[in-house]
Write a protein that holds these residues in place. Structure first.
Motif, short mmCIF file in Angstrom:
data_model
loop_
_atom_site.label_atom_id
_atom_site.label_comp_id
_atom_site.label_asym_id
_atom_site.label_seq_id
_atom_site.Cartn_x
_atom_site.Cartn_y
_atom_site.Cartn_z
N ALA A 38 3.43 -0.57 5.40
CA ALA A 38 3.26 -1.02 6.48
C ALA A 38 4.69 -0.94 6.53
CB ALA A 38 3.44 -2.57 5.94
N ASP A 39 4.46 -0.99 8.26
CA ASP A 39 5.90 -0.71 9.02
C ASP A 39 6.99 -2.09 9.36
OD1 ASP A 39 8.30 0.57 9.90
OD2 ASP A 39 7.50 0.65 12.21
N ALA A 40 8.14 -2.24 8.56
CA ALA A 40 8.35 -3.96 8.51
C ALA A 40 9.12 -3.83 8.05
CB ALA A 40 7.15 -5.09 7.73
N ASP A 41 10.70 -4.76 8.96
CA ASP A 41 11.72 -5.01 8.52
C ASP A 41 11.86 -5.11 7.20
OD1 ASP A 41 12.66 -4.31 11.02
OD2 ASP A 41 12.14 -5.97 12.21
N PRO A 42 12.78 -5.52 6.23
CA PRO A 42 13.59 -6.05 4.96
C PRO A 42 13.00 -7.68 4.65
CG PRO A 42 14.48 -4.24 5.51
CD PRO A 42 13.83 -4.03 7.22
N VAL A 43 13.15 -8.21 4.34
CA VAL A 43 13.53 -9.71 3.78
C VAL A 43 15.42 -9.13 3.79
CG1 VAL A 43 13.43 -11.67 3.18
CG2 VAL A 43 11.17 -10.26 3.12
N GLU A 44 15.74 -10.08 4.46
CA GLU A 44 17.43 -10.43 4.38
C GLU A 44 17.43 -10.64 2.73
OE1 GLU A 44 16.49 -14.66 5.08
OE2 GLU A 44 16.17 -12.75 6.42
N ASN A 45 18.95 -10.34 2.17
CA ASN A 45 18.62 -10.52 1.09
C ASN A 45 19.18 -11.78 0.74
OD1 ASN A 45 19.05 -8.18 -1.36
ND2 ASN A 45 21.60 -7.63 -1.40
N THR A 126 5.06 -4.44 0.61
CA THR A 126 4.44 -3.83 1.16
C THR A 126 5.98 -2.54 0.34
OG1 THR A 126 5.63 -3.97 3.56
CG2 THR A 126 3.08 -4.65 2.54
N GLU A 127 4.91 -1.22 0.68
CA GLU A 127 6.37 0.06 0.74
C GLU A 127 5.91 0.83 2.24
OE1 GLU A 127 7.29 1.92 -1.95
OE2 GLU A 127 6.77 0.60 -3.70
N PRO A 128 7.36 0.64 2.54
CA PRO A 128 7.65 1.63 3.77
C PRO A 128 6.40 2.78 3.92
CG PRO A 128 9.42 1.57 2.48
CD PRO A 128 8.72 0.68 1.87
N PRO A 129 6.25 3.10 5.23
CA PRO A 129 4.96 3.99 4.89
C PRO A 129 6.46 5.78 5.38
CG PRO A 129 6.11 3.71 7.70
CD PRO A 129 5.93 2.50 6.25
N GLN A 130 6.30 6.48 4.48
CA GLN A 130 6.94 7.76 4.09
C GLN A 130 6.53 9.21 5.67
OE1 GLN A 130 7.81 8.55 1.82
NE2 GLN A 130 6.71 6.94 0.27
#
Length: 130
Positions: A38-45, A126-130
């Protein structure tokens, strides 16, 4: 005048730093699941280690808590354990690692049970798209 030679201490510190840098990503290992992309922003640390519930391709549930991380658990057991953790630390993040082959309804049922157990919000990994 006798001086302390600090060079060996610096060498030891750098070796320990490298060891921790290599082993830290291995600490989030668990059940092998094929995560969807999925193309999503990562969650903040966040400061605390997240509570991770994994759902493998057969629909079995696993929890990254305790020594039995690779043992399949029932939904009722996971709900009880997550509820106990959330009572102790209510700000602990809860994440779901769902295999892409798992039916959507099973993941939604798990997320609803986690929210009933006291998790204020449940995230999907999710994994980022390649």
């Amino acid at each position: 005048m006798a001086d302390i030679n600090v060079v060996p201490y610096i060498d030891v510190m750098l070796v320990l730093l490298i060891i921790f840098m290599v082993t830290a990503p291995m600490l989030m290992q668990g059940v092998q699941v094929d995560l969807p992309t999925a193309d999503a922003d990562p969650v903040e640390n966040q400061d605390s280690e997240p509570l991770i519930i994994s759902v493998d391709s057969t629909g079995q549930l696993f929890l990254n808590l305790g020594e039995e991380e690779s043992q399949a658990l029932s939904l009722a057991t996971i709900t009880l354990r997550v509820g106990a953790v959330m009572r102790r630390s209510p700000e602990k993040p809860v994440l779901v690692w769902g295999d892409r082959a798992v039916p959507y309804g099973e993941v939604v049922t798990l997320m609803a049970a986690l929210q009933e157990a006291g998790a204020p919000s449940v995230g999907l990994v999710t994994e980022p798209p390649q």
